[in-house]
Design a protein around this motif. Structure first.
Motif, PDB file in Angstrom:
ATOM      1  N   GLY A  71      29.174 116.779  79.881  1.00 47.43           N
ATOM      2  CA  GLY A  71      28.459 117.876  80.557  1.00 47.43           C
ATOM      3  C   GLY A  71      27.815 117.971  79.080  1.00 47.43           C
ATOM      4  O   GLY A  71      28.835 118.626  78.097  1.00 47.43           O
ATOM      5  N   ALA A  72      26.870 119.705  79.040  1.00 44.73           N
ATOM      6  CA  ALA A  72      26.099 119.899  78.133  1.00 44.73           C
ATOM      7  C   ALA A  72      27.071 121.308  77.861  1.00 44.73           C
ATOM      8  O   ALA A  72      27.597 121.280  78.562  1.00 44.73           O
ATOM      9  CB  ALA A  72      24.682 120.128  78.581  1.00 44.73           C
ATOM     10  N   ARG A  73      26.828 121.734  76.784  1.00 44.06           N
ATOM     11  CA  ARG A  73      26.755 122.930  76.600  1.00 44.06           C
ATOM     12  C   ARG A  73      25.650 123.807  77.175  1.00 44.06           C
ATOM     13  O   ARG A  73      24.783 124.017  76.792  1.00 44.06           O
ATOM     14  CB  ARG A  73      26.835 122.782  74.978  1.00 44.06           C
TER      15      ARG A  73
ATOM     16  N   LEU B 168      33.799 125.122  72.549  1.00 45.51           N
ATOM     17  CA  LEU B 168      32.212 124.741  73.022  1.00 45.51           C
ATOM     18  C   LEU B 168      31.318 125.256  71.521  1.00 45.51           C
ATOM     19  O   LEU B 168      29.604 125.367  71.679  1.00 45.51           O
ATOM     20  CB  LEU B 168      31.253 125.461  74.665  1.00 45.51           C
ATOM     21  N   ALA B 169      31.413 126.356  70.573  1.00 44.52           N
ATOM     22  CA  ALA B 169      30.298 126.778  69.550  1.00 44.52           C
ATOM     23  C   ALA B 169      29.671 125.135  69.433  1.00 44.52           C
ATOM     24  O   ALA B 169      30.090 124.133  68.691  1.00 44.52           O
ATOM     25  CB  ALA B 169      31.068 127.267  68.416  1.00 44.52           C
TER      26      ALA B 169
ATOM     27  N   PRO C  78      33.272 117.002  70.424  1.00 41.41           N
ATOM     28  CA  PRO C  78      32.739 116.695  72.238  1.00 41.41           C
ATOM     29  C   PRO C  78      33.967 116.955  72.281  1.00 41.41           C
ATOM     30  O   PRO C  78      35.585 115.671  71.403  1.00 41.41           O
ATOM     31  CB  PRO C  78      32.773 115.011  72.259  1.00 41.41           C
ATOM     32  N   PHE C  79      35.339 116.857  73.394  1.00 41.41           N
ATOM     33  CA  PHE C  79      36.181 116.997  73.797  1.00 41.41           C
ATOM     34  C   PHE C  79      36.565 116.637  76.030  1.00 41.41           C
ATOM     35  O   PHE C  79      35.815 117.150  75.899  1.00 41.41           O
ATOM     36  CB  PHE C  79      37.591 118.963  74.105  1.00 41.41           C
TER      37      PHE C  79
ATOM     38  N   VAL D 167      30.220 118.240  75.482  1.00 42.65           N
ATOM     39  CA  VAL D 167      29.552 117.909  74.263  1.00 42.65           C
ATOM     40  C   VAL D 167      28.784 119.205  73.801  1.00 42.65           C
ATOM     41  O   VAL D 167      27.585 119.651  74.608  1.00 42.65           O
ATOM     42  CB  VAL D 167      28.074 117.159  74.696  1.00 42.65           C
ATOM     43  N   PRO D 168      29.053 119.891  72.850  1.00 42.12           N
ATOM     44  CA  PRO D 168      28.719 121.580  72.577  1.00 42.12           C
ATOM     45  C   PRO D 168      27.857 120.990  71.778  1.00 42.12           C
ATOM     46  O   PRO D 168      26.422 121.772  71.579  1.00 42.12           O
ATOM     47  CB  PRO D 168      29.240 122.124  71.349  1.00 42.12           C
ATOM     48  N   SER D 169      26.964 120.179  70.971  1.00 43.69           N
ATOM     49  CA  SER D 169      25.915 120.271  70.777  1.00 43.69           C
ATOM     50  C   SER D 169      24.794 119.412  71.921  1.00 43.69           C
ATOM     51  O   SER D 169      23.386 119.392  71.241  1.00 43.69           O
ATOM     52  CB  SER D 169      26.091 118.231  69.322  1.00 43.69           C
ATOM     53  N   ALA D 170      24.794 119.294  72.655  1.00 41.75           N
ATOM     54  CA  ALA D 170      24.267 119.353  73.975  1.00 41.75           C
ATOM     55  C   ALA D 170      23.832 120.414  74.494  1.00 41.75           C
ATOM     56  O   ALA D 170      24.316 120.689  74.746  1.00 41.75           O
ATOM     57  CB  ALA D 170      24.326 118.463  74.658  1.00 41.75           C
TER      58      ALA D 170
END
Length: 303
Positions: free
Chosen positions: A120-122, A168-169, A174-175, A225-228
């Motif tokens: 899932g996205a940020r 999520l910054a 990803p976690f 996925v914080p980068s998304a």
């Protein structure tokens, strides 16, 4: 074969859908992913199907004559996309705007993690504020937060099913999580097919929790996925029918708790919801909402 089949279920949000589709095609072009887009419209009355045909002739449109529900419509889209043999399905809400690089970041996360079945996205709101998009599975503690007033500082905690905002910054790795918000779900095609997609008995709400539960139960992990980053305006369809939406939410929660938890935990949840909803019914001056809370009380009494 394509890299990703993007499934968007819409209901009376045509202006948001136009922005969403433009952002999807822009990101596909930038990332050079091989992707196709399916819009499944659930009997909109705002001219959505005609607009999609006019502005996006390359979109695969499924115009339903009735509203089968969010999960059923997503399953429709995935079934239609199977002929193109996608490696991934990306289930996306129409009231979103995909930021550059988001699709590739989600896919790369799963490519790099063989145990990953979903990502899932940020999410951020339209004004850029942080939006929770990663959650623990719900339990009795979350019901307390939903039903009764508690100190504001506790609402952002794990006690309320939230993962820390700092995780999520942008730039964070990803976690693993229990489940994402259903607004953005990148799923391996073989995982989607093996777990049979959404349970269509959930008309609206909680279907992503149920599916995540089943995916996790088969041994797959789910990642945030914080980068998304994706903008999610949120609730643009459901706020059109607030009383109906709150009934749908709590009906789905009743079904979810009945399926996920044992007799004792369910009995405690039933009592909590009935007390909380009677309290809300007494406090509201809106006759439609009062009726909604009374309906919810009856639903939870009967499960």
């Amino acid at each position: 074969m394509i890299d990703v089949a993007i499934i968007i279920v819409s209901w009376n949000v045509r202006d948001y859908l136009v922005q969403c589709l433009r952002s999807v095609f822009a990101d596909l072009q930038q990332s050079r992913l091989r992707g196709e887009v399916w819009v499944v419209d659930n009997a909109s009355t705002d001219g959505t199907p005609a607009l999609v045909r006019d502005l996006f002739p390359n979109v695969h449109l499924i115009a339903n004559q009735n509203n089968p529900g969010f999960g059923a419509a997503n399953n429709q889209g995935m079934a239609a996309a199977q002929k193109d043999a996608p490696r991934y399905y990306f289930l996306l809400n129409p009231d979103t705007k995909v930021q550059p690089g988001a699709l590739l970041a989600l896919i790369n996360t799963l490519e790099e993690r063989p145990d990953g079945g979903m990502a899932g996205a940020r999410l951020v709101y339209g004004d850029g504020r942080f939006q929770h998009s990663a959650f623990y599975f719900p339990g009795l503690r979350q019901l307390v937060f939903d039903l009764f007033p508690l100190p504001a500082r506790l609402y952002e905690s794990r006690w309320n099913g939230r993962y820390p905002q700092a995780w999520l910054a942008q730039g964070k790795e990803p976690f693993a999580i229990d489940h994402p918000l259903g607004a953005t779900m990148m799923v391996r095609a073989d995982v989607a097919e093996a777990t049979h997609g959404f349970d269509e008995s959930f008309h609206m709400y909680c279907e992503e929790i149920d599916w995540s539960w089943r995916i996790r139960a088969t041994g797959w992990r789910i990642y945030a996925v914080p980068s998304a980053e994706i903008v999610h305006y949120g609730g643009e369809s459901t706020r059109q029918v607030p009383a109906t939406s709150v009934i749908n939410l709590w009906r789905s929660r009743a079904q979810l708790y009945a399926e996920m938890y044992g007799r004792f935990k369910l009995a405690v949840a039933k009592k909590m919801v009935q007390i909380g909803m009677r309290r809300r019914a007494k406090q509201t001056n809106d006759p439609q909402m009062k009726q909604a809370y009374e309906t919810i009380t009856q639903i939870w009494r009967e499960i």
